[in-house]
Design an enzyme around this catalytic site. Structure first.
Site, short mmCIF file in Angstrom:
data_model
loop_
_atom_site.label_atom_id
_atom_site.label_comp_id
_atom_site.label_asym_id
_atom_site.label_seq_id
_atom_site.Cartn_x
_atom_site.Cartn_y
_atom_site.Cartn_z
N PRO A 2 0.81 -1.21 0.00
CA PRO A 2 0.00 0.00 0.00
C PRO A 2 0.85 1.27 0.00
O PRO A 2 1.65 1.48 0.91
CB PRO A 2 -0.81 -0.12 1.29
CG PRO A 2 -0.69 -1.54 1.71
CD PRO A 2 0.61 -2.01 1.20
N GLU A 3 0.68 2.06 -1.03
CA GLU A 3 1.31 3.37 -1.11
C GLU A 3 0.19 4.40 -1.03
O GLU A 3 -0.95 4.05 -0.72
CB GLU A 3 2.12 3.48 -2.42
CG GLU A 3 3.17 2.37 -2.54
CD GLU A 3 3.94 2.37 -3.85
OE1 GLU A 3 4.09 3.44 -4.46
OE2 GLU A 3 4.39 1.29 -4.26
N LYS A 59 1.29 7.59 3.84
CA LYS A 59 0.74 6.23 3.86
C LYS A 59 0.05 5.91 5.18
O LYS A 59 -0.34 4.77 5.40
CB LYS A 59 1.86 5.23 3.59
CG LYS A 59 2.58 5.45 2.26
CD LYS A 59 3.80 4.57 2.12
CE LYS A 59 4.66 5.04 0.96
NZ LYS A 59 5.97 4.34 0.91
N ARG A 266 16.24 -3.30 -3.03
CA ARG A 266 14.92 -3.54 -3.61
C ARG A 266 14.93 -3.30 -5.12
O ARG A 266 15.79 -2.61 -5.65
CB ARG A 266 13.83 -2.73 -2.93
CG ARG A 266 14.16 -1.30 -2.70
CD ARG A 266 13.11 -0.63 -1.82
NE ARG A 266 12.60 -1.51 -0.79
CZ ARG A 266 13.04 -1.54 0.46
NH1 ARG A 266 14.01 -0.76 0.82
NH2 ARG A 266 12.52 -2.35 1.33
#
Length: 276
Positions: A2-3, A59, A266
């Site tokens: 979730p952003e 967020k 990442r």
DNA sequence: CTTGTGTCCTGTAGGC
DNA sequence: TGCCTACAGGACACAA
């Protein structure tokens, strides 16, 4: 993952379901999910409170309660929220708020990294310093080329890393930062201090565009992620991704293969031709 | 002050 | 089939 667009979608869909409800009880299945205050205080204080407002900052989801209390939820990597009837425990359910309409707000978080915090709105604990130090969101009109230039000034880190820094660019995560860099034609490994005035200007615009598009299409649900809407539906922005999670697939602009690189442990995806 | 790396956590995918 | 390792990623602690 979730952003900003995912949290904003959740906020919008949740508002009519929980605002003006009273929290009649709380069930905590995993103690680690409560980030502040102690379990005992959390349970004691939340019972009987009414939900008045539902806001979002970056967020973080901010649930305004009466008497100046704020229930703050961060979904981190795999968290999501569901509104259900008072039915048996769901898979990966970590916390349940029972409401006064025979429904419950359930926090589901497979990886148990997400957190809930109960605070007085004028007194944030150190554990929420990230909320206090947050920078502007790209969808904020004040997020201008001037602002971003100022925040990137003197920095030699990779632009991708800095876009993920919530003190600089609030709300962007791995997906939307990659998409914005593609839109602006900038390779994620570029050093911030190598960006031209025009590139920074473009980046402010594409960040705003991809975040707004993400909201419009109700967020991104990846195959191996668990972002779901409060009614269990999926988002639709994954169908419109240009680079993220598209390694070796053709670029929509030039047809060349999208590449993946590791930046700060990442993945970042980019087009080696369209992005300079 | 800066930048880069490791850690938290658990389910899943891939190698052998 | 089953064991093992790597990986996913937001935020933060810590090292250099």
């Amino acid at each position: 993952m979730p952003e900003l667009p995912e949290v904003e979608t959740i906020r919008q869909l949740l508002t009519p379901q929980i605002v003006n409800r009273r929290i009649t009880n709380v069930i905590i299945h995993r103690d680690e999910i409560v980030g502040h205050p102690t379990l005992k205080t959390f349970v004691r204080e939340i019972k009987g409170k009414s939900i008045l407002t539902l806001n979002r900052k970056g967020k973080y989801l901010l649930i305004g309660l009466n008497r100046g209390w704020l229930l703050i939820i961060h979904l981190r990597l795999s968290g999501h929220l569901r509104v259900v009837k008072n039915e048996p425990m769901l898979k990966y359910e970590r916390l349940r708020l029972k409401l006064n309409n025979c429904q419950s707000l359930v926090f589901i978080e497979p990886r148990v990294l997400g957190k809930v915090y109960l605070v007085k709105e004028d007194n944030l604990p150190p554990v929420l310093s990230g909320l206090k130090e947050m920078g502007l969101e790209p969808i904020d009109p004040r997020f201008t080329a001037k602002y971003l230039t100022e925040r990137l000034k003197g920095k030699s880190a990779k632009i991708k890393t800095l876009l993920l820094d919530q003190r600089i660019c609030a709300g962007a995560g791995n997906i939307y930062s990659d998409e914005a860099l593609f839109g602006a034609g900038i390779k994620p490994v570029r050093r911030a201090n190598s960006l031209t005035k025009r590139e920074i200007s473009n980046l402010t615009k594409t960040l705003r565009q991809v975040l707004n598009a993400g909201i419009k299409y109700l967020g991104t649900t990846m195959r191996d992620e668990r972002y779901l809407l409060p009614d269990g539906a999926t988002g639709r922005f994954q169908e419109r991704l240009k680079v993220f999670n598209r390694e070796n697939l053709p670029c929509s602009k030039c047809g060349n293969k999208i590449q993946r690189v590791k930046i700060g442990n990442r993945s970042s995806y980019f087009c080696p031709v369209c992005q300079k």
